[in-house]
Design an enzyme around this catalytic site. Structure first.
Site, PDB file in Angstrom:
ATOM      1  N   TYR A  92       0.811  -1.215   0.000  1.00  0.00           N
ATOM      2  CA  TYR A  92       0.000   0.000   0.000  1.00  0.00           C
ATOM      3  C   TYR A  92       0.846   1.267   0.000  1.00  0.00           C
ATOM      4  O   TYR A  92       0.547   2.234  -0.706  1.00  0.00           O
ATOM      5  CB  TYR A  92      -0.927   0.011   1.216  1.00  0.00           C
ATOM      6  N   ALA A 147     -10.389  -7.493  -2.966  1.00  0.00           N
ATOM      7  CA  ALA A 147      -9.749  -8.339  -1.959  1.00  0.00           C
ATOM      8  C   ALA A 147     -10.170  -7.966  -0.539  1.00  0.00           C
ATOM      9  O   ALA A 147     -10.552  -8.828   0.259  1.00  0.00           O
ATOM     10  CB  ALA A 147      -8.233  -8.258  -2.106  1.00  0.00           C
ATOM     11  N   GLU A 148     -10.105  -6.682  -0.207  1.00  0.00           N
ATOM     12  CA  GLU A 148     -10.415  -6.279   1.164  1.00  0.00           C
ATOM     13  C   GLU A 148     -11.901  -6.463   1.477  1.00  0.00           C
ATOM     14  O   GLU A 148     -12.264  -6.861   2.589  1.00  0.00           O
ATOM     15  CB  GLU A 148     -10.001  -4.826   1.406  1.00  0.00           C
ATOM     16  N   ALA A 149     -12.759  -6.207   0.504  1.00  0.00           N
ATOM     17  CA  ALA A 149     -14.191  -6.410   0.720  1.00  0.00           C
ATOM     18  C   ALA A 149     -14.513  -7.885   0.906  1.00  0.00           C
ATOM     19  O   ALA A 149     -15.435  -8.236   1.651  1.00  0.00           O
ATOM     20  CB  ALA A 149     -14.988  -5.832  -0.448  1.00  0.00           C
TER      21      ALA A 149
END
Length: 236
Positions: A92, A147-149
């Site tokens: 990130y 991905a994060e969801a």
């Protein structure tokens, strides 16, 4: 893997490593299709495919995560000559630096989230000449919206609640994202019947009930805890 149950919960767990190392997601917007390549073992985004301003398919990838040969199999529309390794890394911080965010704390949180925002950024990278800032911003939002969801129902619920509008992100979202591995290990190694053996603080207050974390997907840590669980418990 439906056969894997960690910490006495029904939270989905990524399956064990297999020969199929990558998966592909296709997104449609007003300017056509943009595709993402992800690692199956952790859902890390490793590449994306879009057309340039001459309508030529081009694939951009993180060279430390996928090889050119693997990319050809995953995103065959782009020839080897039209593959490009990205100049920055997949973490990130590196992507944020290239996104040139000037607002607030200069992190992805300042961009917000939402389906409309993702669509806007897809259009910024598809059928246009490559602009690194636009590309990095697209990746930041795409990673969080896919991905994060998948990993966190908390993020899924925010997207659903505000659908399709853009909404402001928050510190809790970021804390979830940076603690997925730690949360997975805590559930795997130190939870029974959905309850931790002690209070955990992942950056947004103490938690004892696993359900309060609103998890959607856990990382694969093995089939049977036993000694492995003891090891992960010792790490926490």
């Amino acid at each position: 893997d439906p056969n894997l149950k960690y910490g006495g919960t029904d939270i989905a767990v990524i399956g064990p490593p297999s020969r199929d190392k990558f998966l592909r997601l296709n997104f449609q917007s007003s300017r056509g299709t943009v595709s993402l390549g992800l690692k199956r073992e952790n859902l890390y985004v490793v590449a994306y495919l879009a057309m340039d301003n001459a309508n030529v398919n081009r694939a951009y990838y993180f060279g430390t995560e996928i090889t050119s040969a693997e990319l050809t199999t995953l995103l065959p529309e782009a020839t080897v000559a039209n593959q490009k390794a990205l100049e920055y890394t997949e973490d990130y911080q590196s992507i944020e630096k290239n996104a040139k965010i000037t607002e607030g704390d200069k992190t992805r949180k300042e961009l917000g989230l939402g389906i409309n925002l993702l669509s806007t950024l897809m259009d910024a990278v598809n059928k246009k000449a490559r602009v690194v800032k636009n590309e990095a911003r697209f990746l930041l939002i795409a990673i969080q919206m896919t991905a994060e969801a998948a990993r966190f129902r908390y993020i899924q619920n925010l997207v659903t609640k505000n659908f399709p509008n853009k909404f402001n992100s928050e510190d809790k979202v970021i804390q979830f994202q940076v603690n997925w591995s730690k949360i997975s290990k805590a559930i795997y190694g130190d939870a029974k019947n959905g309850v931790f053996n002690k209070d955990y603080d992942f950056g947004f207050g103490k938690v004892r009930q696993v359900k309060d974390l609103q998890m959607g997907l856990l990382m694969y840590l093995g089939t049977t805890p036993n000694n492995a669980a003891d090891r992960y418990r010792a790490e926490l």
